[in-house]
Design an enzyme around this catalytic site. Structure first.
Site, mmCIF file in Angstrom:
data_model
loop_
_atom_site.group_PDB
_atom_site.id
_atom_site.type_symbol
_atom_site.label_atom_id
_atom_site.label_comp_id
_atom_site.label_asym_id
_atom_site.label_seq_id
_atom_site.Cartn_x
_atom_site.Cartn_y
_atom_site.Cartn_z
ATOM 1 N N ALA A 60 4.274 -16.813 7.385
ATOM 2 C CA ALA A 60 4.540 -16.043 6.093
ATOM 3 C C ALA A 60 4.854 -16.904 5.018
ATOM 4 O O ALA A 60 5.333 -17.758 5.051
ATOM 5 C CB ALA A 60 5.577 -15.070 6.526
ATOM 6 N N GLY A 99 4.163 -16.688 11.124
ATOM 7 C CA GLY A 99 3.242 -15.828 11.169
ATOM 8 C C GLY A 99 1.742 -16.307 11.575
ATOM 9 O O GLY A 99 1.122 -15.673 11.922
ATOM 10 N N GLU A 102 1.439 -16.256 15.052
ATOM 11 C CA GLU A 102 1.626 -14.894 15.499
ATOM 12 C C GLU A 102 0.236 -14.157 15.269
ATOM 13 O O GLU A 102 -0.163 -13.451 16.099
ATOM 14 C CB GLU A 102 2.661 -13.886 14.714
ATOM 15 N N GLU A 122 10.630 -20.356 12.827
ATOM 16 C CA GLU A 122 11.249 -19.319 11.829
ATOM 17 C C GLU A 122 12.865 -19.635 11.822
ATOM 18 O O GLU A 122 13.530 -19.637 10.573
ATOM 19 C CB GLU A 122 11.011 -17.672 12.264
HETATM 20 C C1 3H9 Z 1 7.521 -16.473 9.103
HETATM 21 O O1 3H9 Z 1 6.301 -17.015 9.156
HETATM 22 C C2 3H9 Z 1 7.923 -15.345 9.304
HETATM 23 C C3 3H9 Z 1 6.886 -14.463 10.438
HETATM 24 O O2 3H9 Z 1 7.300 -14.815 11.553
HETATM 25 C C4 3H9 Z 1 7.080 -13.018 9.956
HETATM 26 C C5 3H9 Z 1 6.564 -12.527 8.763
HETATM 27 C C6 3H9 Z 1 6.682 -10.985 8.823
HETATM 28 N N1 3H9 Z 1 5.669 -20.213 2.497
HETATM 29 O O3 3H9 Z 1 5.635 -29.067 3.695
HETATM 30 P P1 3H9 Z 1 4.546 -29.455 2.612
HETATM 31 C C7 3H9 Z 1 4.410 -25.167 0.834
HETATM 32 S S1 3H9 Z 1 8.422 -17.888 8.511
HETATM 33 C C8 3H9 Z 1 5.392 -20.681 1.456
HETATM 34 O O4 3H9 Z 1 4.992 -30.497 1.545
HETATM 35 P P2 3H9 Z 1 3.345 -30.697 4.930
HETATM 36 C C9 3H9 Z 1 5.485 -25.994 0.347
HETATM 37 O O5 3H9 Z 1 6.420 -25.356 -0.312
HETATM 38 C C10 3H9 Z 1 7.479 -19.151 8.350
HETATM 39 N N2 3H9 Z 1 5.222 -22.095 1.083
HETATM 40 O O6 3H9 Z 1 3.233 -29.968 3.364
HETATM 41 C C11 3H9 Z 1 4.453 -26.931 -0.318
HETATM 42 O O7 3H9 Z 1 4.326 -26.393 -1.677
HETATM 43 P P3 3H9 Z 1 4.296 -27.411 -3.066
HETATM 44 C C12 3H9 Z 1 7.369 -19.824 9.462
HETATM 45 C C13 3H9 Z 1 4.837 -22.656 2.138
HETATM 46 O O8 3H9 Z 1 1.746 -31.156 5.065
HETATM 47 C C14 3H9 Z 1 3.107 -27.073 0.210
HETATM 48 O O9 3H9 Z 1 3.148 -25.846 0.770
HETATM 49 N N3 3H9 Z 1 6.779 -21.293 8.935
HETATM 50 C C15 3H9 Z 1 5.211 -22.592 3.389
HETATM 51 O O10 3H9 Z 1 4.223 -31.956 4.851
HETATM 52 C C16 3H9 Z 1 2.705 -28.051 1.256
HETATM 53 O O11 3H9 Z 1 3.888 -28.253 1.945
HETATM 54 C C17 3H9 Z 1 7.249 -22.563 8.732
HETATM 55 O O12 3H9 Z 1 8.703 -22.471 8.831
HETATM 56 C C18 3H9 Z 1 5.563 -21.316 3.610
HETATM 57 N N4 3H9 Z 1 5.597 -20.820 4.862
HETATM 58 O O13 3H9 Z 1 3.646 -30.034 5.802
HETATM 59 C C19 3H9 Z 1 6.457 -23.722 8.485
HETATM 60 N N5 3H9 Z 1 4.763 -23.590 4.178
HETATM 61 O O14 3H9 Z 1 2.890 -28.226 -2.779
HETATM 62 C C20 3H9 Z 1 6.972 -24.056 6.991
HETATM 63 C C21 3H9 Z 1 4.589 -24.714 3.301
HETATM 64 O O15 3H9 Z 1 4.327 -26.554 -3.913
HETATM 65 N N6 3H9 Z 1 6.120 -25.263 6.680
HETATM 66 N N7 3H9 Z 1 4.603 -24.026 1.853
HETATM 67 O O16 3H9 Z 1 5.515 -28.234 -2.899
HETATM 68 C C22 3H9 Z 1 6.014 -26.318 7.155
HETATM 69 O O17 3H9 Z 1 6.989 -26.572 8.136
HETATM 70 C C23 3H9 Z 1 5.207 -27.627 6.480
HETATM 71 O O18 3H9 Z 1 5.008 -27.259 5.103
HETATM 72 C C24 3H9 Z 1 3.869 -27.725 7.059
HETATM 73 C C25 3H9 Z 1 3.056 -28.609 6.161
HETATM 74 C C26 3H9 Z 1 4.056 -28.238 8.534
HETATM 75 C C27 3H9 Z 1 3.157 -26.602 7.266
#
Ligand code: 3H9
Length: 686
Positions: A60, A99, A102, A122
């Site tokens: 999400a 998400g 999910e 999460e």
């Molecule tokens: C959820 O899903 C809740 C659901 O269960 C229920 C919903 C109802 N949102 O890390 P990076 C951006 S909670 C917004 O540098 P990498 C990040 O800010 C979510 N933005 O790249 C960055 O922006 P910028 C559960 C996001 O390759 C850019 O993407 N998910 C999100 O080193 C690149 O990111 C997580 O906890 C996000 N969710 O790593 C996963 N994710 O370019 C969180 C990323 O402006 N994300 N951005 O600086 C990660 O672990 C890593 O970002 C990922 C990529 C492994 C995906």
């Protein structure tokens, strides 16, 4: 819509497309709802959903979490996919997290690429899965695996997800493979929600709660996730989904989730400013000094493929340096992080020598020698004479004046501080100290090294201790004052551990050695404000030879066989010193101890901001979390201060001024914030 749709015969192709990592926002949820309807109207025999670029979907969009949830909600989208008469197949091309996972779990089938990962992280953002993750994961991969994945936020690689039963296959081209699935076989797969939940396992729940108490003390979301999974075992699917959703929404608004989101985005915002010039290519690095710090920096560099010339002053030094890096390599092998071949590669990239000309082509040198200005100046003179005239020269000093070091070279613009934290190959923080004359090119080189080493870079100005050590010095001062006036090191440590630090200030000192603090105090003798209260207990400890764990006794005693015990002699020192100083000691409650130590740090941090030593409150948050163990789930020192509220902080510090007006002199930034109604995060000079 943040996605694209295309038909090919009886197959609908949906590609999630919201660069860079396909975070799922309202537009994508709208698009998915539309895609479900489209697929049904077209009477497809399948829909294949995949992600554009490197991710399937990162979850999400956490940027939406600050506001109210917007329809359509993700659990409804997942339900619509799962209950559609057109079966959906997830072709998981990259990470499917939160998400994203999910959505995949709601599909009838999941085929992953070999490099894909699937996970429900999460809790790392202070929430629990909110679109069926808790309920569907346990139905697919069993209770133990689901608890592990969700409570600790640990994603699975494709091979492990296959073993766990979370996905059906791993294929090089998952979209192609999804297209080849036999229609009849697909029709026979039971939707996840129809599968029975696993049986309750009291031992598994006890074990995970136990592990969380040790590994994630103070954190709410992991325990709530475990509760939801446990309660879900005896609920109807729809009831369990409602419980999961309500818990997700409640946690999303809570302080811990706000703090963890703040840290997530602050960490990613720690990048070089756009207008910095390109850094020179870092083809090799010179490191001066092979002690703990220099060896750690050299090890970090060779681990990431950089050739390193490790410079020492004589043969003994070279031998010691080689031994120190060798120990780190051996530890890497013992922990399974390095293969024997990999280790040899690291050794091959390292040249330890006392001959500076061996580093004559290095575009960057990092000096990590003894903290003595004259020693450092001598080293910089040698670097100045031997390295290319445009080489960037960095000092790893923790507190010495970078401008004075720079002034001793021919071109001060190429000098900066690169302050690593021990152990340098593990700690993520890198303070990049910008001197008065440091050029943008030198700064950009610091950022480039930080990026190669996967550090969190924070720019700091020149002052005693830069951002982190300057604030930490106030923390130490406040803890010694509380100790002298009525507490004990162990009560203070316990208070800070209960607040969320892994260790209290006294245990930390025992680990690093009390001689380090002693040397710092002697250095400060000449400039210390004579009106400021000086607590002599640490000096008494030094005189008694209680230098910390390395000698078996510091603030605690360390009897053979491991563990630490309280030392009554240490408590007596405070009684004696208080008696000599005519102080009537008072007993402090735990909340008073915590408050004093934190307020002292917040006040100093506000000064650090006022003087432009730190460029933003968020930078101070990064420093305190990544360098000094401030609990991440409290969002860093300044974010935490903002949750207390500036007016409250001002009121409390003002009250403490009655005890000691010098120590509790209110920072002008705090009064300015109070006057202008700003938070610390919002503050900038008027
Ligand atoms: C959820 O899903 C809740 C659901 O269960 C229920 C919903 C109802 N949102 O890390 P990076 C951006 S909670 C917004 O540098 P990498 C990040 O800010 C979510 N933005 O790249 C960055 O922006 P910028 C559960 C996001 O390759 C850019 O993407 N998910 C999100 O080193 C690149 O990111 C997580 O906890 C996000 N969710 O790593 C996963 N994710 O370019 C969180 C990323 O402006 N994300 N951005 O600086 C990660 O672990 C890593 O970002 C990922 C990529 C492994 C995906």
């Amino acid at each position: 819509m943040s996605l694209t749709m295309r038909a090919d015969g009886l197959t609908g192709f949906v590609t999630l497309d919201n660069p860079p990592v396909n975070a799922i926002g309202k537009a994508m949820r709208d698009g998915l709802m539309e895609a479900v309807k489209w697929a049904e109207a077209e009477n497809f025999d399948r829909v294949i959903v995949t992600g554009a670029g490197r991710a399937f979907a990162a979850g999400a969009d956490a940027k939406e979490f600050d506001g109210a949830a917007l329809e359509p909600f993700l659990p409804d989208v997942c339900d619509a996919i799962e209950r559609s008469f057109v079966p959906w197949i997830a072709a998981i091309n990259g990470v499917a997290l939160g998400g994203g996972a999910e959505i995949a779990l709601a599909c009838r089938m999941r085929i992953a690429g070999p490099k894909a990962q699937i996970g429900l992280p999460e809790v790392t953002l202070g929430v629990i899965p909110g679109a069926g993750g808790t309920q569907r994961a346990m139905r697919l991969c069993g209770l133990g695996k689901a608890l592990d994945m969700i409570a600790f936020g640990r994603p699975l690689r494709a091979a492990d997800a296959l073993k766990a039963g979370l996905i059906h296959a791993i294929e090089d081209d998952p979209v192609d493979a999804a297209d080849m699935v036999n229609t009849e076989e697909l029709g026979c797969v039971v939707p996840t929600w129809e599968l029975p939940p696993p049986a309750h396992d009291a031992a598994a729940f006890a074990a995970v709660r136990d592990a969380l108490a040790k590994r994630a003390p103070g954190q709410v979301a992991p325990l709530r996730a475990v509760d939801v999974i446990e309660q879900g075992l005896s609920l109807e699917f729809a009831e369990a989904m409602a419980l999961e959703r309500a818990t997700f929404l409640e946690l999303k608004q809570g302080n811990q989730s706000r703090a963890l989101r703040h840290m997530f985005f602050a960490e990613r915002a720690a990048k070089p400013p756009k207008d910095l010039p390109h850094a020179p290519e870092l083809t090799e690095i010179a490191v001066v000094g092979g002690g703990t710090m220099g060896a750690g920096i050299a090890y970090a560099c060779v681990s990431l493929g950089l050739p390193v010339t490790l410079l020492e002053s004589d043969t003994d030094g070279v031998e010691r340096a080689t031994h120190n890096v060798g120990k780190l390599i051996e530890a890497g092998i013992a922990r399974g992080r390095l293969s024997k071949d990999g280790a040899q590669g690291l050794r091959d990239r390292l040249t330890a020598t006392s001959d500076y000309t061996k580093a004559a082509n290095a575009p960057l040198a990092i000096e990590a020698a003894f903290e003595d200005m004259e020693v450092k100046k001598a080293i910089f003179a040698q670097l100045d004479a031997t390295l290319p005239p445009d080489a960037v020269l960095a000092t790893n000093t923790s507190y010495l004046d970078v401008d004075e070091i720079a002034a001793s070279t021919r071109d001060p613009s190429r000098v900066l501080g690169l302050h690593f934290f021990a152990p340098a190959h593990i700690m993520r923080l890198l303070e990049i100290v910008k001197g008065a004359q440091t050029s943008d090119r030198a700064l950009s080189t610091g950022y480039a090294l930080g990026k190669l080493l996967k550090k969190v870079p924070v720019v700091a100005g020149v002052c005693d201790g830069f951002i982190g050590n300057r604030i930490y010095a106030r923390y130490r001062e406040a803890s010694d004052t509380v100790f002298m006036d009525g507490s004990t090191p162990w009560d203070i440590d316990e208070a800070m551990v209960n607040f969320g630090y892994a260790m209290g200030p006294y245990e930390v000192q025992d680990l690093s050695g009390l001689d380090i603090g002693h040397a710092a105090r002697r250095r400060q003798d000449a400039t210390r404000d004579p009106n400021r209260r000086y607590i002599p207990i640490a000096d008494r400890m030094y005189e008694l030879g209680k230098l910390g764990k390395k000698v078996g006794a510091g603030w605690y005693r360390y009897p053979g066989g491991g563990g630490k015990v309280e030392d009554p002699i240490v408590a007596d020192l405070a009684l004696e010193e208080a008696h000599f100083a005519g102080i009537e000691r008072t007993e402090y409650e735990e909340h008073e101890i915590t408050e004093r130590l934190l307020l002292a740090m917040i006040n100093e941090a506000a000064d650090v901001l006022a003087e432009g030593i730190a460029q933003s409150a968020a930078d101070i948050d990064l420093v305190t979390v990544f360098g000094y163990g401030f609990p991440r789930w409290r969002g860093g020192l300044m974010h935490y201060a903002d949750t207390l509220g500036v007016p409250h902080i001002v009121e409390r510090i003002t009250a403490l001024q009655a005890e000691d007006p010098v120590a509790w002199k209110l920072s002008p930034v705090l009064s300015d914030c109070a006057d202008r109604g700003l938070s610390l995060a919002e503050w900038s000079p008027a």
